[in-house]
Every structure is written in C-alpha cells, then in structure tokens.
Design an enzyme around this catalytic site. Structure first.
Site, PDB file in Angstrom:
ATOM      1  N   CYS A  11     -66.840  18.582  70.872  1.00 25.43           N
ATOM      2  CA  CYS A  11     -68.148  18.999  70.535  1.00 25.43           C
ATOM      3  C   CYS A  11     -68.149  20.166  69.926  1.00 25.43           C
ATOM      4  CB  CYS A  11     -68.937  18.982  71.781  1.00 25.43           C
ATOM      5  SG  CYS A  11     -69.013  20.693  72.675  1.00 25.43           S
ATOM      6  N   GLU A  12     -68.754  20.582  69.084  1.00 22.44           N
ATOM      7  CA  GLU A  12     -68.689  21.978  68.228  1.00 22.44           C
ATOM      8  C   GLU A  12     -69.332  22.943  68.855  1.00 22.44           C
ATOM      9  OE1 GLU A  12     -70.386  20.826  64.288  1.00 22.44           O
ATOM     10  OE2 GLU A  12     -72.561  21.278  64.901  1.00 22.44           O
ATOM     11  N   HIS A  13     -70.037  22.822  69.997  1.00 25.02           N
ATOM     12  CA  HIS A  13     -70.725  23.853  70.513  1.00 25.02           C
ATOM     13  C   HIS A  13     -69.655  24.308  71.686  1.00 25.02           C
ATOM     14  CE1 HIS A  13     -74.474  21.287  69.653  1.00 25.02           C
ATOM     15  NE2 HIS A  13     -74.374  22.336  68.730  1.00 25.02           N
ATOM     16  N   HIS A  14     -68.936  23.692  72.131  1.00 26.81           N
ATOM     17  CA  HIS A  14     -67.982  24.130  73.133  1.00 26.81           C
ATOM     18  C   HIS A  14     -66.443  23.783  73.016  1.00 26.81           C
ATOM     19  CE1 HIS A  14     -71.916  23.334  75.196  1.00 26.81           C
ATOM     20  NE2 HIS A  14     -71.549  24.453  75.588  1.00 26.81           N
ATOM     21  N   GLN A  31     -72.520  14.252  68.751  1.00 23.98           N
ATOM     22  CA  GLN A  31     -72.427  12.501  68.921  1.00 23.98           C
ATOM     23  C   GLN A  31     -73.409  12.084  67.968  1.00 23.98           C
ATOM     24  OE1 GLN A  31     -72.698  11.212  72.892  1.00 23.98           O
ATOM     25  NE2 GLN A  31     -73.406   9.092  72.141  1.00 23.98           N
ATOM     26  N   HIS A  78     -69.421  13.873  77.846  1.00 25.74           N
ATOM     27  CA  HIS A  78     -68.921  15.060  77.244  1.00 25.74           C
ATOM     28  C   HIS A  78     -68.489  15.880  78.391  1.00 25.74           C
ATOM     29  CE1 HIS A  78     -71.474  14.556  73.312  1.00 25.74           C
ATOM     30  NE2 HIS A  78     -71.683  13.442  74.063  1.00 25.74           N
ATOM     31  N   CYS A  85     -68.263  18.921  78.239  1.00 26.17           N
ATOM     32  CA  CYS A  85     -69.044  20.134  78.301  1.00 26.17           C
ATOM     33  C   CYS A  85     -70.133  20.029  79.606  1.00 26.17           C
ATOM     34  CB  CYS A  85     -69.411  20.626  76.916  1.00 26.17           C
ATOM     35  SG  CYS A  85     -70.444  19.459  76.083  1.00 26.17           S
TER      36      CYS A  85
HETATM   37 ZN   LIG Z   1     -70.512  20.791  74.067  1.00 28.85          ZN
END
Ligand SMILES: [Zn+2]
Length: 215
Positions: free
Chosen positions: A99-102, A140, A168, A170
C-alpha cells in the site's frame, strides 16, 4: 544528505510509469534504511542488523519491480487471433502488493474474466499483467482498474471483469486492527458493465469451488 535524496525522489511522478521506471538506486536505499534504523532507536552496527539495509533495499527493489516492466513488451507475441467468443476466466491469481500509504503489504487473489473480440491473450500472461501492476506502490482500487483497463484496451475485448480480494497489513497490524477483514474491489467494463447477465455469469463462475475441490 539523505534528506535531500528523499526530497528529490518525492517529486518523481509515478502514477503513469509504464516500463520507463529508472532502475532502483540500491546504495541510496541502503543508506536510507540505515537512517531509518537509527531513527527507530536501533543500532545498525549490531550483529543481526549489519546486513539488514542491504537486504531491505533488495527486497524493496524486488517488490516494486513492476515499475521496470512494460505491458507492451510483456504482450509482444502473446496475442492470438481466434473465433472463440465465450467468456475466458482466470481466477485465484495470487498477488502481493504494497500500500502506498504505509508501505505495508496487501495481498490476496485476483479474478479476471473477459469476452474476446477476435483476439485472446496467452493465459500465462494474465498473472504477469497482475504482477506488473501489483509490484508497485498501490491502492487496491487503482490496481483493480489498471488490470481491467489494460486488458480491455490491449485485447480490444468486448468486456472485462476484475475482482480483487485482499487483506491489508496496515489494517491488521495497526489502526483498526481488524484481523479478518477482506477488502473486495471490482471493475466491470464493456459488456460486463452493460449486461447484468454477463456480469452475473462471471461472478457465479469465480465463486465456484476450485478444480479439485470437493464442493
Ligand atoms: Zn495502508
């Protein structure tokens, strides 16, 4: 020094990279991992961590190798003219993405279906298309749409359906800590969108037990 490196890279636009990604700079990555370990209060010089920056850099390069892949190269020579016009389904394709956020993994299965329009793609290429987009920093929803739109446009297919089911880390390891939540996303294009019957047939076929399952 490392900070400047981060800034420069932060400006790189990666949304539309298709096979033109620069090779990963392993040296820069390694020194950033060392910095990260220091920031976490660790001692990068201690025995167990001595080779960690190198390992992490290589692992990250591997897990993001999709930036170096080009869909047209991948499909070169793998499209075949055919009169078959029934649905083609490849289901339960395992994938691993981040995931590009975490920068934490999300992983699960992709199910793909399409209705050919005088052209099919070699079946083994579909998991490789999935991999090409999964091995990048992703969300996703975008992963799902990229797989569907690529198949639609490269095959000129009459319709395409893609369903992605994923867990996920995260969500599981932090934040809401929902251990058993599976996120499901789908993208329906062409006849899969316009004809409920086609969409239902696809959904029914991917729900069916796998070959060899007793049910
Ligand atoms: Zn994430």
């Amino acid at each position: 020094m490392a900070k400047q490196g981060v800034k420069r890279r932060g400006q790189r636009k990666i949304e539309d990279v298709d096979g033109s990604g620069r090779p990963v700079d392993l040296d820069v990555l390694q020194s950033l991992v060392t910095e990260m370990l220091l920031s976490l209060g660790e001692k990068p010089g201690r025995n167990g961590l001595r080779k960690t920056p190198e390992r992490v850099a290589k692992a990250l390069a591997f897990m993001t190798q999709g930036y170096q892949r080009n869909i047209d190269h991948l499909l070169n020579g793998a499209l075949f003219p055919i009169e078959y016009d029934e649905m083609v389904i490849v289901k339960d394709i395992d994938f691993f993405s981040m995931c590009e956020h975490h920068l934490l993994p999300f992983f699960g299965k992709v199910h793909v279906g399409y209705l050919p329009n005088k052209k099919v793609v070699g079946l083994s290429k579909i998991p490789r298309i999935v991999d090409t987009f999964a091995r990048r920093l992703q969300v996703q929803e975008r992963l799902t749409v990229q797989i569907a739109e690529t198949l639609k446009s490269k095959l000129n297919a009459n319709g395409v359906g893609v369903v992605v089911e994923a867990r996920h880390l995260c969500m599981m390891m932090r934040g809401v800590e929902k251990q058993n939540t599976v996120a499901v996303t789908s993208s329906m294009l062409g006849t899969f969108r316009s004809q409920p019957q086609t969409r239902l047939e696809f959904l029914k076929l991917i729900r069916r037990g796998s070959v060899g399952d007793s049910d």
